[in-house]
Structure formats: C-alpha cells, structure tokens
Enzyme design. Structure first.
Site, PDB file in Angstrom:
ATOM      1  N   THR A 181      -0.156  -5.005  -6.698  1.00 17.38           N
ATOM      2  CA  THR A 181       1.242  -4.750  -7.041  1.00 17.38           C
ATOM      3  C   THR A 181       2.131  -5.551  -6.107  1.00 17.38           C
ATOM      4  O   THR A 181       1.915  -5.567  -4.889  1.00 17.38           O
ATOM      5  CB  THR A 181       1.594  -3.254  -6.938  1.00 17.38           C
ATOM      6  OG1 THR A 181       0.816  -2.524  -7.885  1.00 17.38           O
ATOM      7  CG2 THR A 181       3.071  -3.019  -7.243  1.00 17.38           C
ATOM      8  N   PHE A 183       5.679  -5.903  -4.402  1.00 17.96           N
ATOM      9  CA  PHE A 183       6.830  -5.094  -4.011  1.00 17.96           C
ATOM     10  C   PHE A 183       7.940  -6.000  -3.482  1.00 17.96           C
ATOM     11  O   PHE A 183       7.670  -7.023  -2.837  1.00 17.96           O
ATOM     12  CB  PHE A 183       6.451  -4.087  -2.919  1.00 17.96           C
ATOM     13  CG  PHE A 183       5.526  -3.001  -3.404  1.00 17.96           C
ATOM     14  CD1 PHE A 183       6.022  -1.804  -3.888  1.00 17.96           C
ATOM     15  CD2 PHE A 183       4.152  -3.178  -3.375  1.00 17.96           C
ATOM     16  CE1 PHE A 183       5.178  -0.809  -4.346  1.00 17.96           C
ATOM     17  CE2 PHE A 183       3.294  -2.189  -3.817  1.00 17.96           C
ATOM     18  CZ  PHE A 183       3.815  -1.001  -4.307  1.00 17.96           C
TER      19      PHE A 183
END
Length: 283
Positions: A181, A183
């Site tokens: 992921t 960020f």
C-alpha cells in the site's frame, strides 16, 4: 521556549497500517516518538490538516491488489486543499493473531476488516475451515478483540498484535505475496518540502471544460510532446452529473522542471482546472 513536535493525524484505531505508516514517516523526519492524532476516517484526517489541528496527515493512496483508495482521491479532488509532501510504500503482511493463552483449536470465529478476510481466503479454508467470520472496522480492532477473547482469532499486522497485547500465531498468511500500500504524507497547501531526493513523482487532478471527443487524447498528447511518461491515469466522476468525469494523473518527474511546467501551462489553457496535488521525492 521549546518547539513542540509536529502532530501526525492518521486513520485509527491504534495499530492500523496507517498508524504504522505514520510512524515510518516520522522516523524519516528524525522523530522517534511522534505526537499522533487518531481519526475515524480519511475525511477526518484531511479535515484535521486543512483546519490546522495537526501539521501532517497520513492517508492510504493505492493498494497493489485493491487499486486506488477512492476516499483519498475524492478528498484531493473535491474537498481539500492539502498537498502531498511524501510517499511511503508499506509491505502488507497479514498475521493470524490470537489471545496470548489461546490455541488454534480454541478459535470459534475469525475477525478482521473485509479486505483482510478476503486477502487470506486460502489460509482460512485450509487451517480454519468452518469457523465463522466477523467483519470489523479495521484489522487493528480485530487484534484488540482477539487480545480479549480466547475464542476469537484476528487477521491483522504484527504491530497491532504487539500494541494490543495479542500473540502472533502464524505470519504471512495472505494469499498473494507482494501486497503493498502506498501512503501519502499530506500538509496544508503551501507547506514547505520536508524530504529531498533525486527522483520525484508528481500527482495531478485535471478538470475538463466540457466533455467532448478527443479531450483525453489532447491531455495525453501534451505530456507526450514534453517527453513525460505517465505512471498512472484514472478517471473519477465529478459528482455533478452522470457521465461527467475528471482525471487523476501521476508521472515520475519534478513539477518544477521546464518540460513539466510547459505541459501544465498548455493544459491550463485548455482545461477548467489543473490542480497540482504534490511533487515529492520517491525511492
């Protein structure tokens, strides 16, 4: 008079992957024990930054399996003036988390966020077949539940397990390795840069004057003429009318270079708005 440490807003509760990313950003800034502001949603993180309740916010931008995080994109496009100051890519490793005294045979249900459950289907079928599943608001919340009940297993990260006093029984139970992921570290518009690097990424939101044939080709042509290789392009509804869309675009170039500035200035003459969401160093 001592200068207070900057506050980082993040999506709670404590132990989420966003919490972990916030600590990673703080470490890159040389802050060992960051001041943290727990928020109930990414909307709340953006609001905290825009209203000056904190200096930084941390929001998930894109997952390698699930794609872009629409709540983050919509805030950038329609609600917030926050800018992206940095990016951190976190490897997502799910663990089976239990009460410290629990054994696998004690488990009657498995709790996690919907994505956590979905991303560990193979492990659940092989090792915990027949157990009920409970969807929670976050993987961190499921770790808290497991820490309090020997009959509840959680799918969460090791950070959440340690934070809530649970035990990691099995590591890396995800179906697909390479789950990551991205960020974003965000700050109020005009915030000075906080990171330096040799390679940069620029994120844009582009809004059309009118929806007509060839508009996307025109946008792509401006970047092609400037020799800019796009790494992401995605359409999102403007929420004004059915079929009315805007575009998010990313490329690995510094927005302050002459070719990029030329392309952006040409697009500003042809589009309703060219919103630079941020230009920031990447690994």
């Amino acid at each position: 008079m001592p200068v207070s440490a900057p506050v980082f807003a993040y999506l709670g509760p404590a132990g989420t992957y966003t919490h972990e990313a916030a600590r990673a950003f703080a470490a890159r800034l040389g802050i060992d024990e960051p001041a943290l502001l727990e928020c109930a949603s990414f909307d709340e993180v953006f609001d905290a930054v825009d209203r000056g309740k904190c200096e930084f916010g941390v929001v998930a931008k894109e997952n390698s399996l699930e794609g872009s995080v629409t709540a983050t994109l919509d805030n950038f496009a329609f609600k917030s003036q926050a800018s992206i100051l940095g990016e951190h890519v976190l490897d997502i490793h799910h663990c089976l988390v239990l009460h410290p005294d629990a054994k696998l045979e004690d488990v009657t249900c498995v709790a996690s966020h919907a994505q956590g459950l979905a991303q560990c289907r193979r492990f659940l079928a092989e090792r915990l077949s027949g157990r009920a599943t409970v969807t929670t608001s976050s993987t961190a919340e499921s770790a808290r539940m497991a820490a309090e009940d020997v009959h509840v297993a959680s799918i969460a990260n090791a950070f959440a397990a340690e934070l809530h006093g649970a035990r990691v029984a099995v590591r890396d139970i995800e179906d697909h390795f390479g789950n990551q992921t991205s960020f974003a570290l965000i700050g109020r518009q005009g915030h000075p840069p906080v990171f330096r690097g040799d390679r940069y990424k620029t994120s844009l939101a582009l809004f059309l004057q009118v929806d007509r044939a060839g508009t996307l080709n025109m946008i792509l042509s401006e970047f092609a003429y400037a020799g800019i290789n796009l790494s992401m392009i995605q359409s999102r509804p403007t929420k004004q009318a059915l079929g009315d869309y805007m575009f998010f675009i990313e490329f690995k170039e510094d927005a302050n270079t002459l070719p990029v500035q030329t392309a952006l200035n040409c697009l500003r003459l042809k589009l309703r708005e060219v919103k630079v969401l941020g230009s920031y160093p990447v690994d």
